[in-house]
Design a protein around this motif. Sequence first.
Motif, PDB file in Angstrom:
ATOM      1  N   ALA A   6       1.018  -1.197  -0.135  1.00 15.46           N
ATOM      2  CA  ALA A   6      -0.079  -0.088  -0.007  1.00 15.46           C
ATOM      3  C   ALA A   6       0.744   1.379  -0.097  1.00 15.46           C
ATOM      4  CB  ALA A   6      -0.852   0.003   1.190  1.00 15.46           C
ATOM      5  N   PRO A   7       1.488   1.663  -1.064  1.00 15.75           N
ATOM      6  CA  PRO A   7       2.264   2.713  -1.033  1.00 15.75           C
ATOM      7  C   PRO A   7       1.707   4.003  -1.820  1.00 15.75           C
ATOM      8  CG  PRO A   7       2.719   1.488  -3.064  1.00 15.75           C
ATOM      9  CD  PRO A   7       1.700   0.577  -2.615  1.00 15.75           C
ATOM     10  N   ASP A   8       2.286   5.173  -1.555  1.00 15.13           N
ATOM     11  CA  ASP A   8       2.230   6.138  -2.615  1.00 15.13           C
ATOM     12  C   ASP A   8       2.904   6.188  -3.602  1.00 15.13           C
ATOM     13  OD1 ASP A   8       1.353   8.846  -3.393  1.00 15.13           O
ATOM     14  OD2 ASP A   8       1.779   9.604  -1.262  1.00 15.13           O
ATOM     15  N   SER A   9       2.864   6.944  -4.679  1.00 16.45           N
ATOM     16  CA  SER A   9       3.657   7.158  -5.935  1.00 16.45           C
ATOM     17  C   SER A   9       5.029   7.482  -5.439  1.00 16.45           C
ATOM     18  CB  SER A   9       3.083   8.169  -6.718  1.00 16.45           C
ATOM     19  OG  SER A   9       2.929   9.562  -6.317  1.00 16.45           O
ATOM     20  N   PHE A  10       6.079   7.268  -6.310  1.00 14.62           N
ATOM     21  CA  PHE A  10       7.285   7.829  -6.125  1.00 14.62           C
ATOM     22  C   PHE A  10       7.332   9.064  -7.328  1.00 14.62           C
ATOM     23  CE2 PHE A  10      10.461   4.685  -3.913  1.00 14.62           C
ATOM     24  CZ  PHE A  10       9.498   4.095  -2.991  1.00 14.62           C
ATOM     25  N   LYS A  11       6.939  10.170  -6.997  1.00 15.50           N
ATOM     26  CA  LYS A  11       6.744  11.116  -7.734  1.00 15.50           C
ATOM     27  C   LYS A  11       7.830  11.651  -8.729  1.00 15.50           C
ATOM     28  CE  LYS A  11       3.403  13.569  -5.077  1.00 15.50           C
ATOM     29  NZ  LYS A  11       3.301  12.571  -3.996  1.00 15.50           N
ATOM     30  N   GLY A  12       7.656  11.790 -10.041  1.00 14.28           N
ATOM     31  CA  GLY A  12       8.459  11.782 -10.856  1.00 14.28           C
ATOM     32  C   GLY A  12       9.285  10.595 -11.547  1.00 14.28           C
ATOM     33  N   SER A  13       8.731   9.444 -10.971  1.00 12.97           N
ATOM     34  CA  SER A  13       9.250   8.255 -11.220  1.00 12.97           C
ATOM     35  C   SER A  13       8.442   7.008 -11.769  1.00 12.97           C
ATOM     36  CB  SER A  13      10.161   7.715 -10.152  1.00 12.97           C
ATOM     37  OG  SER A  13      10.932   6.311 -10.571  1.00 12.97           O
ATOM     38  N   LEU A  14       7.459   6.537 -10.331  1.00  9.92           N
ATOM     39  CA  LEU A  14       6.685   5.461 -10.775  1.00  9.92           C
ATOM     40  C   LEU A  14       5.170   5.957 -10.071  1.00  9.92           C
ATOM     41  CD1 LEU A  14       8.858   2.665  -9.407  1.00  9.92           C
ATOM     42  CD2 LEU A  14       8.336   3.374 -11.962  1.00  9.92           C
ATOM     43  N   THR A  15       4.182   5.744 -10.758  1.00 12.62           N
ATOM     44  CA  THR A  15       2.936   5.599 -10.022  1.00 12.62           C
ATOM     45  C   THR A  15       2.828   4.827  -8.934  1.00 12.62           C
ATOM     46  OG1 THR A  15       1.675   4.146 -11.663  1.00 12.62           O
ATOM     47  CG2 THR A  15       2.034   6.378 -12.378  1.00 12.62           C
ATOM     48  N   ALA A  16       1.605   4.892  -7.911  1.00 16.55           N
ATOM     49  CA  ALA A  16       1.536   3.879  -6.997  1.00 16.55           C
ATOM     50  C   ALA A  16       1.251   2.729  -7.516  1.00 16.55           C
ATOM     51  CB  ALA A  16       0.470   4.210  -5.946  1.00 16.55           C
ATOM     52  N   ALA A  17       0.600   2.390  -8.462  1.00 11.85           N
ATOM     53  CA  ALA A  17       0.393   1.153  -9.199  1.00 11.85           C
ATOM     54  C   ALA A  17       1.577   0.237  -9.717  1.00 11.85           C
ATOM     55  CB  ALA A  17      -0.626   1.172 -10.292  1.00 11.85           C
ATOM     56  N   GLU A  18       2.669   1.207 -10.188  1.00 10.09           N
ATOM     57  CA  GLU A  18       3.602   0.780 -10.680  1.00 10.09           C
ATOM     58  C   GLU A  18       4.592   0.469  -9.382  1.00 10.09           C
ATOM     59  OE1 GLU A  18       4.264   3.052 -14.877  1.00 10.09           O
ATOM     60  OE2 GLU A  18       4.800   3.938 -12.935  1.00 10.09           O
ATOM     61  N   VAL A  19       4.610   1.132  -8.348  1.00  8.15           N
ATOM     62  CA  VAL A  19       5.168   0.839  -6.841  1.00  8.15           C
ATOM     63  C   VAL A  19       4.843  -0.574  -6.539  1.00  8.15           C
ATOM     64  CG1 VAL A  19       5.993   1.338  -4.657  1.00  8.15           C
ATOM     65  CG2 VAL A  19       5.766   3.152  -6.549  1.00  8.15           C
ATOM     66  N   CYS A  20       3.417  -0.692  -6.679  1.00  7.35           N
ATOM     67  CA  CYS A  20       2.957  -2.075  -6.169  1.00  7.35           C
ATOM     68  C   CYS A  20       3.387  -3.330  -6.850  1.00  7.35           C
ATOM     69  CB  CYS A  20       1.448  -2.030  -6.216  1.00  7.35           C
ATOM     70  SG  CYS A  20       0.748  -0.848  -4.958  1.00  7.35           S
ATOM     71  N   ALA A  21       3.462  -3.101  -8.290  1.00  4.13           N
ATOM     72  CA  ALA A  21       3.931  -4.222  -9.130  1.00  4.13           C
ATOM     73  C   ALA A  21       5.444  -4.429  -9.000  1.00  4.13           C
ATOM     74  CB  ALA A  21       3.772  -3.510 -10.459  1.00  4.13           C
ATOM     75  N   ALA A  22       6.326  -3.203  -8.650  1.00  8.44           N
ATOM     76  CA  ALA A  22       7.539  -3.729  -8.462  1.00  8.44           C
ATOM     77  C   ALA A  22       7.711  -4.440  -7.164  1.00  8.44           C
ATOM     78  CB  ALA A  22       8.469  -2.405  -8.525  1.00  8.44           C
ATOM     79  N   ILE A  23       7.119  -4.010  -6.122  1.00  8.68           N
ATOM     80  CA  ILE A  23       7.132  -4.702  -4.581  1.00  8.68           C
ATOM     81  C   ILE A  23       6.745  -5.992  -4.965  1.00  8.68           C
ATOM     82  CG2 ILE A  23       6.515  -4.550  -2.349  1.00  8.68           C
ATOM     83  CD1 ILE A  23       6.626  -1.740  -2.521  1.00  8.68           C
ATOM     84  N   GLU A  24       5.508  -6.379  -5.603  1.00 11.48           N
ATOM     85  CA  GLU A  24       5.210  -7.679  -5.528  1.00 11.48           C
ATOM     86  C   GLU A  24       6.238  -8.623  -6.469  1.00 11.48           C
ATOM     87  OE1 GLU A  24       1.035  -9.853  -7.079  1.00 11.48           O
ATOM     88  OE2 GLU A  24       1.822  -8.194  -8.385  1.00 11.48           O
ATOM     89  N   ASN A  25       6.826  -7.975  -7.540  1.00 10.49           N
ATOM     90  CA  ASN A  25       7.749  -8.870  -8.033  1.00 10.49           C
ATOM     91  C   ASN A  25       8.787  -9.418  -7.104  1.00 10.49           C
ATOM     92  OD1 ASN A  25       6.873  -8.615 -10.544  1.00 10.49           O
ATOM     93  ND2 ASN A  25       7.810  -6.867 -11.389  1.00 10.49           N
ATOM     94  N   GLY A  26       9.262  -8.697  -6.213  1.00 10.90           N
ATOM     95  CA  GLY A  26      10.401  -8.938  -5.125  1.00 10.90           C
ATOM     96  C   GLY A  26       9.908  -9.967  -4.358  1.00 10.90           C
ATOM     97  N   VAL A  27       8.608  -9.706  -3.864  1.00 10.67           N
ATOM     98  CA  VAL A  27       8.075 -10.657  -2.905  1.00 10.67           C
ATOM     99  C   VAL A  27       8.007 -12.154  -3.434  1.00 10.67           C
ATOM    100  CG1 VAL A  27       5.783 -11.261  -1.576  1.00 10.67           C
ATOM    101  CG2 VAL A  27       6.526  -8.945  -1.522  1.00 10.67           C
ATOM    102  N   LEU A  28       7.259 -12.091  -4.617  1.00  9.86           N
ATOM    103  CA  LEU A  28       7.136 -13.378  -5.349  1.00  9.86           C
ATOM    104  C   LEU A  28       8.338 -14.061  -5.599  1.00  9.86           C
ATOM    105  CD1 LEU A  28       3.962 -12.406  -7.465  1.00  9.86           C
ATOM    106  CD2 LEU A  28       4.120 -13.563  -5.417  1.00  9.86           C
TER     107      LEU A  28
END
Length: 375
Positions: A6-28
């Motif tokens: 449940a993150p906020d966006s990384f402004k200027g880099s990733l949307t919150a949805a993109e942050v979620c996807a990146a973290i999920e990749n690492g978790v899995l």
Amino acid sequence: MRVVIAPDSFKGSLTAAEVCAAIENGVLRALPHAEVARVPMADGGEGTLDCVGAATGGREITLTVGGPMGRPVDARYLLSADGTSAVVELAAASGLPLVEPGEVDALRADTTGTGELIADAVRRGAREVLVCIGGSASTDGGTGLMRALGARFLDADGAELPPGGGALTELARIDLDGLGDEVRGTRFRIACDVTNPLVGPEGAAAVFGPQKGATADQVRRLDEGLTRFADVLDRQFGVRVHDLPGAGAAGGTCGGMLAVLDAEAVSGCELVADTVGLARQLDGAELVFTGEGRVDRQSAGGKVVSLVARLAAERGIPVVALAGQLVPPLDDLHALGLTAAFSIADGPRPLADMTVSAAELLSGAAEQIVRLRVG
């Protein structure tokens, strides 16, 4: 393991949805059979429209409106599926990134485009409008927004003032005769995450004016204009917003809307959390990830990280924040329930490199944290 992201966006880099996807990749990578729940978040500023739209559906409407310096810009807002409510991001039409370097004029910048988005939503039948007011380019007290809805801002001779906060030093009266019944019958809510008053040393002009290109002399003039504006609001409508916490948000747009449109200020972060069902998603979780581009002491003041930490801690769930930049001390966040925070930097890197590589770095950090948790 059930993991909630449940993150906020990384402004200027990733949307919150993109942050979620990146973290999920690492978790899995660390735990292939984990149950992962993605819950993109926002604090009521930029990104709120996307979070609400993903959770509730609706239809995006794109219009060409006046940008903060009057130049036409294309901006979008969200209309609910039944057409009765709308979400408008001020930054979409009146945000600082829309100002070109050669056209910066802190005295003239205004919020007309945001008002044009709202007016369109009201014409289409929306009677509840959420205005997300982060990222403003102007310090006009929301007068441009309200002008687009039919209000007029007049000097002592009855002439209409030009756009921008600089002209408010000449304000004598506000004429609301042009505010139609549809606008008067609309419930306005303001998603706000700052507590600055309208005027004074902690007010809209003094604190945020320099970020919008205002010189020291222009800051003084803008503060004088907002003070005059607040005096007129008090005299005409009996609403005192000079020192009201939050009234200085978005160059005073919050204060103006509170007094003229009888708007209600709400915590943007909590509103988004309610809309996306964050509390429900936390049920049964064993680990929670949150984060934003920069985690520091200010993150404890109503930002996504602080809310997620508090809700997770209430349920006894460990919660980890990931950030591009981590600035200690974080005692206030830990007191709210944050278990730990980590920078995703894997060594000295230029900011531009960090921005481009943010997804990869998030995945790597999340994988190592989960391996520690399950090892």
